[in-house]
Design an enzyme around this catalytic site. Structure first.
Site, PDB file in Angstrom:
ATOM      1  N   ASN A 115       4.506  -0.552 -18.688  1.00  4.55           N
ATOM      2  CA  ASN A 115       4.963  -0.185 -20.198  1.00  4.55           C
ATOM      3  C   ASN A 115       4.109  -0.942 -21.287  1.00  4.55           C
ATOM      4  OD1 ASN A 115       5.823  -2.719 -20.171  1.00  4.55           O
ATOM      5  ND2 ASN A 115       8.204  -2.390 -19.695  1.00  4.55           N
ATOM      6  N   ASP A 116       3.142  -1.529 -20.789  1.00  2.00           N
ATOM      7  CA  ASP A 116       2.104  -2.314 -21.606  1.00  2.00           C
ATOM      8  C   ASP A 116       1.718  -1.314 -23.137  1.00  2.00           C
ATOM      9  OD1 ASP A 116       2.153  -4.355 -19.905  1.00  2.00           O
ATOM     10  OD2 ASP A 116       0.339  -4.019 -19.393  1.00  2.00           O
TER      11      ASP A 116
ATOM     12  N   GLY B 141       1.419  -7.986 -23.523  1.00  2.00           N
ATOM     13  CA  GLY B 141       2.176  -7.358 -22.131  1.00  2.00           C
ATOM     14  C   GLY B 141       3.302  -7.812 -21.908  1.00  2.00           C
TER      15      GLY B 141
ATOM     16  N   ASP C 141      16.837 -15.421 -38.311  1.00  2.00           N
ATOM     17  CA  ASP C 141      15.732 -15.680 -38.917  1.00  2.00           C
ATOM     18  C   ASP C 141      15.823 -15.890 -40.294  1.00  2.00           C
ATOM     19  OD1 ASP C 141      12.878 -15.755 -38.722  1.00  2.00           O
ATOM     20  OD2 ASP C 141      12.984 -13.979 -39.913  1.00  2.00           O
TER      21      ASP C 141
ATOM     22  N   GLU D  47      18.024 -20.125 -39.450  1.00  2.00           N
ATOM     23  CA  GLU D  47      16.792 -21.209 -39.679  1.00  2.00           C
ATOM     24  C   GLU D  47      17.074 -21.343 -41.197  1.00  2.00           C
ATOM     25  OE1 GLU D  47      12.039 -20.326 -39.589  1.00  2.00           O
ATOM     26  OE2 GLU D  47      13.401 -18.628 -40.160  1.00  2.00           O
TER      27      GLU D  47
END
Length: 611
Positions: free
Chosen positions: A137-138, A157, A324, A353
């Site tokens: 699945n890279d 990857g 985030d 954050e």
């Protein structure tokens, strides 16, 4: 003939209006908030009248300036178990097409799930850089950026299977919880590996795996009595998000029109003298040009984000969120988002954050803050990140000579201001993360790393480790973010060094790992560290002493930040030592007589269990 033509036109219109997206894709029965807002997306779908089966009530239908959207709100309070609803889309009282919609059963006691807390230690992973468990699945046909390990900012990857394959390793570090940077699809053509420019918030990026793979990660962690934290982004999406390409409303995102850069000055959120222009460019400005800024003040946007977050909690059986850029959001909107989630899950934890450099400014954002209350504000956020401690850690162990404001006094002074926080025990503490310098760049000396980790592991709050620190991985942020996000050695076939394996570690990696593992595995069972009290003493000659204790136990922590061996009398610490006579060094196993004096080598730390 006329009837036939009308029928053909109707069929033709239905073909163009077939639903391309339904979000949330399914929902759950028995939620505390029974109101569910469904978004249907398709060519000119807004022209149809909508109805629903099963005696379910539609409480609101919202059509926007974009005819390709229709938002339908239903009341689910009478749906107590799994069922399938049928939504009918009609024109001139004739059904043109229908859509099945699944309501699923919730897990038993889902609402009472317990989030991560100070008894945990969090292991932060950047998945693309951790381990490549599934090379097939890279690269995928439906994502733009392809794997290229030669590029520091390229995709390398790493994937979900790589994390699952190494859960035993993660657990061996003493970590109890895994926080991955975002795993949802990020289809930016460049730099997509970090995941913060999401293009689909209901689907895992195919280069990481599938939604089912993420569920498997959650299940495998829970089998080990470990927890899973999802990195949630409320402030922005990526410019490749399918909704950004066909906005439901003009004000779904902040527009100036179009792009406007944030000034990053979060203090404008509560500066009593701020100009509206400055505040607007902080809150509404885009974090970067490829991350359109979401408008949490828009009720449709806010509800979409609330439901998406709750959907992931239920679907993946989550134990927490890290949010985030929390303090860049519209503060009223993000407060409603946080309250909606914690109302549904009262024991769930969310850490925001809030990258500030002043305790009062950070404490403003924690739930029930008295500082926030001055401005009639409550974020409902259970936890914030201790960036002021991070600031101190980032330089203090290179300050060999103490002065009024230099040396280990900086750490002492950080805790002096804990009175500002409503709940200091729920603060996330860390020496580094995926956005900061690597600690081993600041301190290539193992002894200084040990002092920093001793501090993080024994003070109040929830400790967080960053992948690779436990083997001494280095990186220099000045060379770019890619340099602080190197591939974990051994995560890729053909790697010369396999640091996941004890036999594959270099001698230096072994020294780092053995120390870290012993420290955090010791911490696992120490309730006086998790929720005990703290007593600290003013540092003398750059030596800092503090105690963590409860009614029956006490731990004495000594950090000698001087470049000289120190011997000091213990009478001054009688308050903390009470009637204890000896202390056992939890890492070396050495016994210390603490009745008169203690000697400690330069640039070292001791953790003594008092007896």
């Amino acid at each position: 003939m006329k009837k036939l033509l009308s029928l053909l036109l109707l069929i033709s219109a239905a073909a163009f209006a077939q639903i391309q997206k339904t979000e949330p894709p399914f929902w759950y029965a028995g939620m505390k908030n029974p109101s569910l807002q469904l978004m249907f997306y398709g060519e000119n779908i807004g022209q149809y009248v909508v109805s629903v089966s099963n005696d379910v009530t539609i409480t609101d239908v919202t059509r926007t300036g974009n005819p390709n959207y229709i938002f339908v709100t239903i009341d689910t309070k009478n749906i107590s178990k799994s069922t399938t609803l049928t939504f009918s889309f009609s024109e001139k009282r004739k059904t043109v097409f229908t859509k099945k919609y699944e309501i699923r059963d919730r897990e038993k006691n889902s609402a009472l799930r317990k989030g991560f807390d100070a008894s945990d230690a969090i292991y932060l992973i950047m998945p693309d850089r951790f381990a490549n468990g599934n090379p097939s699945n890279d690269n995928t046909d439906n994502t733009a950026e392809k794997m290229d390990r030669s590029k520091p900012s390229g995709r390398h990857g790493g994937d979900i299977k790589g994390i699952i394959d190494h859960l035993d390793y993660i657990q061996s570090t003493g970590a109890t919880t895994v926080w991955n940077t975002p795993l949802c699809e990020d289809n930016d053509p460049r730099g997509s590996y970090h995941g913060y420019a999401q293009s689909d918030v209901y689907n895992i990026d195919p280069r990481y795996g599938t939604n089912e793979d993420y569920l498997r990660l959650s299940s495998e962690l829970h089998k080990r009595n470990m927890k899973l934290v999802l990195d949630y982004v409320t402030n922005h999406w990526g410019s490749e998000h399918w909704m950004i390409k066909d906005l439901p409303t003009y004000d779904w995102i902040h527009q100036f029109p179009g792009y406007g850069q944030s000034n990053y000055r979060m203090t404008t959120q509560y500066d009593p003298y701020h100009s509206e222009t400055d505040k607007k460019y902080c809150v509404d400005g885009w974090f970067v040009k490829t991350m359109p800024d979401l408008n949490q003040a828009n009720p449709l946007v806010l509800n979409y984000l609330i439901q998406n977050a709750i959907w992931w909690i239920e679907y993946a059986n989550l134990d927490g969120f890290r949010v985030d850029t929390y303090s860049y959001c519209d503060k009223e909107g993000i407060s409603k988002w946080t309250k909606a989630i914690t109302d549904e899950y009262p024991y769930f934890n969310i850490v925001g954050e809030v990258w500030m450099h002043d305790q009062a400014q950070m404490a403003y954002w924690q739930k029930d803050s008295k500082i926030g209350a001055i401005q009639n504000y409550n974020s409902y956020l259970p936890s914030v990140m201790d960036f002021t401690l991070h600031d101190a850690i980032s330089g203090v162990f290179n300050e060999d000579k103490a002065s009024w404001d230099k040396g280990i006094i900086k750490v002492y002074e950080n805790f002096v201001n804990d009175f500002l926080y409503p709940n200091p025990n729920s603060i996330l503490v860390f020496a580094e993360n995926h956005d900061t310098q690597r600690i081993s760049h600041w301190y290539p000396d193992l002894n200084k790393y040990k002092m920093a980790m001793t501090l993080v592991a024994t003070i109040r709050g929830i400790p967080q480790l960053y992948y690779g620190s436990e083997i001494g991985m280095t990186g220099d942020k000045h060379k770019g973010d890619g340099d602080i996000r190197h591939d974990f050695p051994g995560g890729w076939n053909g790697d010369a060094n396999d640091a996941f394996s004890p036999s594959g570690r270099t001698e230096t990696q072994k020294q780092y790992f053995d120390f870290t593992s012993k420290l955090f595995n010791w911490r696992k069972s120490k309730t006086l560290i998790h929720n005990g009290k703290t007593m600290q003493f003013l540092p003398e000659e750059n030596v800092y002493v503090y105690f963590r204790y409860n009614d029956s136990e006490s731990v004495m922590v000594i950090i000698n930040n001087s470049d000289q061996k120190k011997t000091f009398g213990t009478a001054r610490f009688k308050e903390g030592m009470k009637d204890f006579k000896t202390g056992k060094d939890v890492l070396a196993g050495t016994d210390f007589d603490i009745t008169k004096e203690i000697s400690i080598d330069a640039k070292t730390s001791l953790i003594l269990e008092l007896k």
